[in-house]
Design a protein around this motif. Sequence first.
Motif, PDB file in Angstrom:
ATOM      1  N   SER A 165     -26.933  -2.819 -29.252  1.00 33.68           N
ATOM      2  CA  SER A 165     -26.669  -1.419 -28.903  1.00 33.68           C
ATOM      3  C   SER A 165     -25.655  -1.303 -27.773  1.00 33.68           C
ATOM      4  CB  SER A 165     -27.966  -0.712 -28.498  1.00 33.68           C
ATOM      5  OG  SER A 165     -28.443  -1.192 -27.250  1.00 33.68           O
ATOM      6  N   LEU A 166     -25.257  -2.449 -27.222  1.00 30.57           N
ATOM      7  CA  LEU A 166     -24.239  -2.489 -26.175  1.00 30.57           C
ATOM      8  C   LEU A 166     -22.983  -3.148 -26.723  1.00 30.57           C
ATOM      9  CD1 LEU A 166     -26.431  -4.098 -23.351  1.00 30.57           C
ATOM     10  CD2 LEU A 166     -26.373  -1.699 -24.024  1.00 30.57           C
ATOM     11  N   GLU A 167     -21.881  -2.935 -26.037  1.00 34.43           N
ATOM     12  CA  GLU A 167     -20.687  -3.720 -26.317  1.00 34.43           C
ATOM     13  C   GLU A 167     -20.589  -4.772 -25.214  1.00 34.43           C
ATOM     14  OE1 GLU A 167     -15.852  -3.444 -27.040  1.00 34.43           O
ATOM     15  OE2 GLU A 167     -16.992  -1.624 -26.523  1.00 34.43           O
ATOM     16  N   LEU A 168     -20.994  -5.997 -25.554  1.00 35.00           N
ATOM     17  CA  LEU A 168     -20.986  -7.086 -24.580  1.00 35.00           C
ATOM     18  C   LEU A 168     -19.630  -7.780 -24.605  1.00 35.00           C
ATOM     19  CD1 LEU A 168     -24.529  -8.625 -25.197  1.00 35.00           C
ATOM     20  CD2 LEU A 168     -23.798  -7.232 -23.252  1.00 35.00           C
ATOM     21  N   ILE A 169     -19.006  -7.890 -23.450  1.00 33.61           N
ATOM     22  CA  ILE A 169     -17.680  -8.483 -23.341  1.00 33.61           C
ATOM     23  C   ILE A 169     -17.708  -9.607 -22.313  1.00 33.61           C
ATOM     24  CG2 ILE A 169     -15.279  -8.094 -22.679  1.00 33.61           C
ATOM     25  CD1 ILE A 169     -15.487  -5.279 -23.643  1.00 33.61           C
ATOM     26  N   ALA A 170     -17.287 -10.789 -22.719  1.00 31.07           N
ATOM     27  CA  ALA A 170     -17.185 -11.906 -21.778  1.00 31.07           C
ATOM     28  C   ALA A 170     -15.998 -11.660 -20.847  1.00 31.07           C
ATOM     29  CB  ALA A 170     -17.005 -13.216 -22.529  1.00 31.07           C
ATOM     30  N   VAL A 171     -16.275 -11.673 -19.558  1.00 34.62           N
ATOM     31  CA  VAL A 171     -15.247 -11.410 -18.551  1.00 34.62           C
ATOM     32  C   VAL A 171     -15.240 -12.559 -17.549  1.00 34.62           C
ATOM     33  CG1 VAL A 171     -14.466  -9.819 -16.748  1.00 34.62           C
ATOM     34  CG2 VAL A 171     -15.605  -8.909 -18.782  1.00 34.62           C
ATOM     35  N   PRO A 172     -14.079 -13.146 -17.242  1.00 37.14           N
ATOM     36  CA  PRO A 172     -14.032 -14.202 -16.231  1.00 37.14           C
ATOM     37  C   PRO A 172     -14.530 -13.681 -14.889  1.00 37.14           C
ATOM     38  CG  PRO A 172     -11.983 -14.126 -17.480  1.00 37.14           C
ATOM     39  CD  PRO A 172     -12.766 -12.899 -17.854  1.00 37.14           C
ATOM     40  N   PRO A 173     -15.296 -14.481 -14.149  1.00 46.13           N
ATOM     41  CA  PRO A 173     -15.857 -14.006 -12.873  1.00 46.13           C
ATOM     42  C   PRO A 173     -14.837 -13.387 -11.919  1.00 46.13           C
ATOM     43  CG  PRO A 173     -16.883 -16.067 -13.485  1.00 46.13           C
ATOM     44  CD  PRO A 173     -15.795 -15.831 -14.490  1.00 46.13           C
ATOM     45  N   PRO A 174     -13.621 -13.947 -11.769  1.00 45.97           N
ATOM     46  CA  PRO A 174     -12.684 -13.329 -10.829  1.00 45.97           C
ATOM     47  C   PRO A 174     -12.219 -11.929 -11.227  1.00 45.97           C
ATOM     48  CG  PRO A 174     -12.049 -15.602 -11.317  1.00 45.97           C
ATOM     49  CD  PRO A 174     -13.093 -15.207 -12.309  1.00 45.97           C
TER      50      PRO A 174
END
Length: 323
Positions: A165-174
Amino acid sequence: MSPQLVRRAIAGTVAATTVLALAACSSDSAEASGSGDGGTETVTIGTLRGQPHFYAPFLYEEYAPEGVEFEVVVLDTAPSLTDAVISGDVDFSITGVVATIASVAQDRDITLVASAADGGFGFIGGEGIETVADLTGKTVGYIQGSAPEIAMRLILEENGIDPSSLELIAVPPPEMASALGSGSIDAFFGTEIAVSLATAAGANELTDPYATPIGRVNLGLTTTGALIEEDPELVQAVVDTHAATTEYMADNIDEWLPEMVAEFGGDQDVFESALDNFWLRADLSEEYQTQVEALADAMVSLDVIDTAPTAADLVDTSFAPDA
């Protein structure tokens, strides 16, 4: 992202950036782990650059026993640090416990010989998002293949929220805090220093990120079972150095943090805020081992790994100091 893709991200092979970083070292680990001129033994240790919870190896020389010196190898991600230990490109690394568990679950040779830093998590919402329930239909950033990702999935499950139900997006920590600030994501479950940057800019902490069975478990000091068997005295010397260093760091932030900022840059006030959300340590207490097992069990329940290694599979308590 599906659990199958999460598996690949956690246990992936060494990235090209890792190879480049290792190639830039003055000597490779095969040479470093042997005795050098004058009987000095050089130990290579992998870590990340410019992050206070990964900074201990840069201070090891201050606490190294006679005859042991350290060469710090800077890599880009926890999985690459784990891979570098397993491949023998470094002798030890400060790396993520999730990446270590995933590797042990695949019968790869890596062992936790000390803890390193707990915590550093935050479940942060942007404008108008004040609770976990507000996330439905929103874009949420996360760190692929990390303890915070597992904690996030457990919290969503506990709150009855289907990740689909979410749009999960991998984002680099910085990039996490800037992605939230720009509106590219609506919320994130990430790590410091993004948590401190985002909250300082007015973002909301949605829930206690440590209120799951895995607690605060995040980073550990790892090496191979082969090195433990071959040279336990060296492993003890490295763990003793690590323990002395983390104890110093926990008690003397005002001394070493300005040095880190001078070397790598960054906002010292933000780093100080971030360190309030970290717990530097070296012990492998029974509670810690229980949380590591809980993390492995959670990874199975979330279909990240097939079988959960036990604490005995993951941790060698022979070297770490008492809690």
